[in-house]
Design a protein around this motif. Structure first.
Motif, PDB file in Angstrom:
ATOM      1  N   ALA A   1      32.703  -0.670 -12.272  1.00  0.00           N
ATOM      2  CA  ALA A   1      33.099  -1.735 -13.188  1.00  0.00           C
ATOM      3  C   ALA A   1      32.257  -1.723 -14.454  1.00  0.00           C
ATOM      4  N   VAL A   2      31.371  -0.728 -14.588  1.00  0.00           N
ATOM      5  CA  VAL A   2      30.500  -0.615 -15.754  1.00  0.00           C
ATOM      6  C   VAL A   2      30.663   0.764 -16.374  1.00  0.00           C
ATOM      7  N   ALA A   3      30.398   0.847 -17.659  1.00  0.00           N
ATOM      8  CA  ALA A   3      30.475   2.136 -18.352  1.00  0.00           C
ATOM      9  C   ALA A   3      29.618   2.084 -19.599  1.00  0.00           C
ATOM     10  N   GLY A   4      29.015   3.205 -19.947  1.00  0.00           N
ATOM     11  CA  GLY A   4      28.226   3.289 -21.165  1.00  0.00           C
ATOM     12  C   GLY A   4      29.134   3.483 -22.367  1.00  0.00           C
ATOM     13  N   PRO A   5      28.575   3.418 -23.580  1.00  0.00           N
ATOM     14  CA  PRO A   5      29.369   3.637 -24.791  1.00  0.00           C
ATOM     15  C   PRO A   5      29.884   5.067 -24.853  1.00  0.00           C
ATOM     16  N   PRO A   6      30.989   5.285 -25.552  1.00  0.00           N
ATOM     17  CA  PRO A   6      31.526   6.652 -25.635  1.00  0.00           C
ATOM     18  C   PRO A   6      30.579   7.583 -26.369  1.00  0.00           C
ATOM     19  N   VAL A   7      30.677   8.865 -26.046  1.00  0.00           N
ATOM     20  CA  VAL A   7      29.849   9.877 -26.698  1.00  0.00           C
ATOM     21  C   VAL A   7      30.635  10.464 -27.864  1.00  0.00           C
TER      22      VAL A   7
ATOM     23  N   GLU B   1       0.826  -1.198   0.000  1.00  0.00           N
ATOM     24  CA  GLU B   1       0.000   0.000   0.000  1.00  0.00           C
ATOM     25  C   GLU B   1       0.866   1.256   0.000  1.00  0.00           C
ATOM     26  N   GLY B   2       0.288   2.347  -0.495  1.00  0.00           N
ATOM     27  CA  GLY B   2       1.011   3.610  -0.551  1.00  0.00           C
ATOM     28  C   GLY B   2       1.315   4.154   0.834  1.00  0.00           C
ATOM     29  N   GLY B   3       2.285   5.046   0.879  1.00  0.00           N
ATOM     30  CA  GLY B   3       2.634   5.681   2.146  1.00  0.00           C
ATOM     31  C   GLY B   3       3.719   4.972   2.911  1.00  0.00           C
ATOM     32  N   PHE B   4       4.163   3.799   2.396  1.00  0.00           N
ATOM     33  CA  PHE B   4       5.234   3.087   3.088  1.00  0.00           C
ATOM     34  C   PHE B   4       6.543   3.318   2.353  1.00  0.00           C
ATOM     35  N   ASP B   5       7.580   3.569   3.104  1.00  0.00           N
ATOM     36  CA  ASP B   5       8.901   3.708   2.495  1.00  0.00           C
ATOM     37  C   ASP B   5       9.943   3.309   3.516  1.00  0.00           C
ATOM     38  N   MET B   6      11.133   3.044   3.002  1.00  0.00           N
ATOM     39  CA  MET B   6      12.265   2.702   3.851  1.00  0.00           C
ATOM     40  C   MET B   6      13.287   3.816   3.762  1.00  0.00           C
ATOM     41  N   PRO B   7      14.247   3.850   4.666  1.00  0.00           N
ATOM     42  CA  PRO B   7      15.267   4.889   4.608  1.00  0.00           C
ATOM     43  C   PRO B   7      15.923   4.935   3.233  1.00  0.00           C
ATOM     44  N   PRO B   8      16.155   6.137   2.700  1.00  0.00           N
ATOM     45  CA  PRO B   8      16.733   6.247   1.364  1.00  0.00           C
ATOM     46  C   PRO B   8      18.168   5.734   1.323  1.00  0.00           C
ATOM     47  N   LEU B   9      18.568   5.345   0.099  1.00  0.00           N
ATOM     48  CA  LEU B   9      19.934   4.913  -0.178  1.00  0.00           C
ATOM     49  C   LEU B   9      20.359   3.679   0.606  1.00  0.00           C
ATOM     50  N   MET B  10      19.395   2.813   0.942  1.00  0.00           N
ATOM     51  CA  MET B  10      19.732   1.477   1.420  1.00  0.00           C
ATOM     52  C   MET B  10      19.946   0.633   0.168  1.00  0.00           C
ATOM     53  N   LEU B  11      21.060   0.873  -0.513  1.00  0.00           N
ATOM     54  CA  LEU B  11      21.287   0.308  -1.833  1.00  0.00           C
ATOM     55  C   LEU B  11      22.267  -0.848  -1.775  1.00  0.00           C
ATOM     56  N   THR B  12      22.026  -1.835  -2.651  1.00  0.00           N
ATOM     57  CA  THR B  12      22.986  -2.915  -2.815  1.00  0.00           C
ATOM     58  C   THR B  12      24.058  -2.465  -3.799  1.00  0.00           C
ATOM     59  N   SER B  13      25.114  -3.247  -3.899  1.00  0.00           N
ATOM     60  CA  SER B  13      26.190  -2.935  -4.842  1.00  0.00           C
ATOM     61  C   SER B  13      25.662  -2.903  -6.273  1.00  0.00           C
ATOM     62  N   ASP B  14      24.806  -3.871  -6.628  1.00  0.00           N
ATOM     63  CA  ASP B  14      24.247  -3.905  -7.980  1.00  0.00           C
ATOM     64  C   ASP B  14      23.375  -2.686  -8.251  1.00  0.00           C
ATOM     65  N   GLU B  15      22.581  -2.270  -7.265  1.00  0.00           N
ATOM     66  CA  GLU B  15      21.722  -1.098  -7.447  1.00  0.00           C
ATOM     67  C   GLU B  15      22.555   0.164  -7.638  1.00  0.00           C
ATOM     68  N   ILE B  16      23.655   0.263  -6.907  1.00  0.00           N
ATOM     69  CA  ILE B  16      24.534   1.431  -7.059  1.00  0.00           C
ATOM     70  C   ILE B  16      25.130   1.461  -8.457  1.00  0.00           C
ATOM     71  N   GLU B  17      25.616   0.308  -8.930  1.00  0.00           N
ATOM     72  CA  GLU B  17      26.208   0.281 -10.269  1.00  0.00           C
ATOM     73  C   GLU B  17      25.165   0.583 -11.339  1.00  0.00           C
ATOM     74  N   ALA B  18      23.926   0.116 -11.134  1.00  0.00           N
ATOM     75  CA  ALA B  18      22.858   0.428 -12.092  1.00  0.00           C
ATOM     76  C   ALA B  18      22.600   1.934 -12.129  1.00  0.00           C
ATOM     77  N   ALA B  19      22.555   2.560 -10.951  1.00  0.00           N
ATOM     78  CA  ALA B  19      22.321   4.007 -10.890  1.00  0.00           C
ATOM     79  C   ALA B  19      23.465   4.778 -11.527  1.00  0.00           C
ATOM     80  N   VAL B  20      24.702   4.352 -11.248  1.00  0.00           N
ATOM     81  CA  VAL B  20      25.865   5.041 -11.805  1.00  0.00           C
ATOM     82  C   VAL B  20      25.901   4.899 -13.320  1.00  0.00           C
ATOM     83  N   LEU B  21      25.609   3.679 -13.827  1.00  0.00           N
ATOM     84  CA  LEU B  21      25.606   3.468 -15.275  1.00  0.00           C
ATOM     85  C   LEU B  21      24.564   4.357 -15.945  1.00  0.00           C
ATOM     86  N   GLY B  22      23.359   4.410 -15.368  1.00  0.00           N
ATOM     87  CA  GLY B  22      22.323   5.260 -15.943  1.00  0.00           C
ATOM     88  C   GLY B  22      22.707   6.732 -15.902  1.00  0.00           C
TER      89      GLY B  22
END
Length: 243
Positions: free
Chosen positions: A122-128, A62-83
């Protein structure tokens, strides 16, 4: 996977879905038994996590529930950094700056042990390929504001042959390719969806008039049309018109 981690992941699975998720689906994603999922959900409910549903039908958070921000796993951090890397290299100036700020904020906030994942990814997008990138003739930050507000745009536009027309559109999406950006909207002149390359816009007038409905509704209609076109072309043995 530790049970505490599994409880956290169950909340994540439910949080990202707008529809009920069955115990079977959760168990398959977390590679555990359905019986374990039933026990875990009962535990979460006992801890007053607002999960609604029942066995066989599925569960929703249900709406209105959340957890403390930035409780991120290593994979989630790399996904955010890659994006963020991708946006920093290809977004409009405001989005690119926001992406760089995001990476800096993640690095400053995550635990010390996870900081190398941000600073030495350990991840990177294609060059610009900057020499091939096109320059926009309109303020993309303001375009995004107009999309959120559901306001109309008047475009003075040149097609591939250089022929110029004036269109009033209902913008609802900015799309990205390697070297160009695309503005998708409902065109009043064509009474249909149209896509415009932003580097071919000669000038634009940001109108105060709101268009009927919401941008999300237009996006849903456009997505459905793209899927229908794709299905029809594939059924006819033709190449996918949308790539």
């Amino acid at each position: 996977m530790r049970r505490a981690d599994r409880l956290f992941q169950i909340i994540q699975v439910l949080r990202r879905s707008s529809k009920p998720v069955t115990a079977d689906a959760i168990a398959a994603e977390l590679e555990t038994s359905k019986r374990s999922i039933y026990r875990d959900i009962a535990t979460l409910m006992g801890q007053r996590v607002p999960i609604r549903g029942e066995a066989g039908l599925g569960y929703v958070l249900e709406g209105g529930f959340d957890m403390p921000p930035l409780m991120l796993t290593s994979d989630e951090i790399e996904a955010a950094v890659l994006g963020a890397q991708w946006v920093a290299g290809r977004g409009d100036p405001a989005l690119a700056r926001a992406a760089r700020d995001l990476i800096a904020k993640i690095a400053a906030t995550v635990p010390e042990r996870l900081r190398p994942v941000v600073l030495e990814p350990a991840v990177a997008g294609p060059p610009v390929w900057t020499r091939e990138r096109k320059t926009d003739a309109l303020d993309m930050a303001q375009v995004r504001m107009w999309i959120h507000a559901g306001r109309k745009l008047a475009l003075h536009y040149a097609d591939e042959q250089g022929r110029e027309t004036t269109r009033t559109i209902w913008p609802f999406l900015v799309g990205y390719r390697e070297t160009t950006r695309l503005l998708v909207g409902w065109c009043e002149a064509r009474d249909d969806f149209r896509t415009f390359r932003t580097d071919r816009v000669v000038s634009a007038e940001f109108l105060e008039e709101r268009y009927p409905g919401r941008p999300a509704v237009l996006r849903a209609r456009w997505t459905a049309k793209m899927e229908a076109d794709r299905t029809a072309w594939i059924a006819a043995g033709k190449p996918d018109p949308h790539g």
